[in-house]
Design a protein around this motif. Structure first.
Motif, mmCIF file in Angstrom:
data_model
loop_
_atom_site.group_PDB
_atom_site.id
_atom_site.type_symbol
_atom_site.label_atom_id
_atom_site.label_comp_id
_atom_site.label_asym_id
_atom_site.label_seq_id
_atom_site.Cartn_x
_atom_site.Cartn_y
_atom_site.Cartn_z
ATOM 1 N N ARG A 287 0.834 -1.206 0.000
ATOM 2 C CA ARG A 287 0.000 0.000 0.000
ATOM 3 C C ARG A 287 0.868 1.256 0.000
ATOM 4 O O ARG A 287 0.641 2.182 -0.775
ATOM 5 N N ARG A 288 1.900 1.263 0.842
ATOM 6 C CA ARG A 288 2.804 2.416 0.899
ATOM 7 C C ARG A 288 3.533 2.621 -0.425
ATOM 8 O O ARG A 288 3.698 3.745 -0.886
ATOM 9 N N ARG A 289 3.970 1.526 -1.019
ATOM 10 C CA ARG A 289 4.683 1.614 -2.303
ATOM 11 C C ARG A 289 3.752 2.154 -3.387
ATOM 12 O O ARG A 289 4.158 2.966 -4.211
ATOM 13 N N ALA A 290 2.496 1.720 -3.389
ATOM 14 C CA ALA A 290 1.532 2.222 -4.365
ATOM 15 C C ALA A 290 1.316 3.721 -4.177
ATOM 16 O O ALA A 290 1.224 4.477 -5.161
ATOM 17 N N GLU A 291 1.256 4.160 -2.931
ATOM 18 C CA GLU A 291 1.118 5.595 -2.661
ATOM 19 C C GLU A 291 2.320 6.367 -3.173
ATOM 20 O O GLU A 291 2.180 7.429 -3.775
ATOM 21 N N GLU A 292 3.517 5.837 -2.923
ATOM 22 C CA GLU A 292 4.738 6.494 -3.399
ATOM 23 C C GLU A 292 4.739 6.618 -4.914
ATOM 24 O O GLU A 292 5.091 7.662 -5.461
ATOM 25 N N LEU A 293 4.362 5.555 -5.589
ATOM 26 C CA LEU A 293 4.345 5.574 -7.058
ATOM 27 C C LEU A 293 3.315 6.575 -7.577
ATOM 28 O O LEU A 293 3.570 7.280 -8.553
ATOM 29 N N THR A 294 2.162 6.641 -6.924
ATOM 30 C CA THR A 294 1.124 7.601 -7.328
ATOM 31 C C THR A 294 1.649 9.018 -7.152
ATOM 32 O O THR A 294 1.458 9.864 -8.039
ATOM 33 N N GLN A 295 2.318 9.312 -6.059
ATOM 34 C CA GLN A 295 2.871 10.644 -5.833
ATOM 35 C C GLN A 295 3.944 10.990 -6.856
ATOM 36 O O GLN A 295 4.033 12.111 -7.324
ATOM 37 N N LEU A 296 4.753 10.007 -7.215
ATOM 38 C CA LEU A 296 5.803 10.233 -8.221
ATOM 39 C C LEU A 296 5.183 10.534 -9.592
ATOM 40 O O LEU A 296 5.691 11.366 -10.345
ATOM 41 N N GLN A 297 4.112 9.854 -9.920
ATOM 42 C CA GLN A 297 3.464 10.050 -11.217
ATOM 43 C C GLN A 297 2.810 11.425 -11.301
ATOM 44 O O GLN A 297 2.763 12.025 -12.358
ATOM 45 N N ARG A 298 2.317 11.913 -10.171
ATOM 46 C CA ARG A 298 1.659 13.234 -10.153
ATOM 47 C C ARG A 298 2.684 14.359 -10.256
ATOM 48 O O ARG A 298 2.350 15.455 -10.666
ATOM 49 N N GLY A 299 3.895 14.071 -9.855
ATOM 50 C CA GLY A 299 4.922 15.071 -9.997
ATOM 51 C C GLY A 299 5.248 15.739 -8.799
ATOM 52 O O GLY A 299 5.609 16.314 -8.021
#
Length: 50
Positions: free
Chosen positions: A38-50
């Motif tokens: 779950r944490r990794r998915a959140e990190e990836l989502t934040q990275l994609q948003r910029g």
């Protein structure tokens, strides 16, 4: 060498650890893995948003 000659494990070889796990330990490990994912998915989502 003992195994190659006799086809049996060496008598001094330690027994393998038990494969049975405590259900509480299984739940704990599963919870840790899900939380990590779950944490990794959140990190990836934040990275994609910029």
């Amino acid at each position: 060498m003992f195994h190659a000659v006799t086809g049996k494990p060496h008598p001094a070889r330690p027994a393998p650890p038990s494969r049975r796990r405590d259900p509480a330990e299984i739940r704990r490990r599963d919870n840790l893995l899900h939380e990590r994912a779950r944490r990794r998915a959140e990190e990836l989502t934040q990275l994609q948003r910029g």
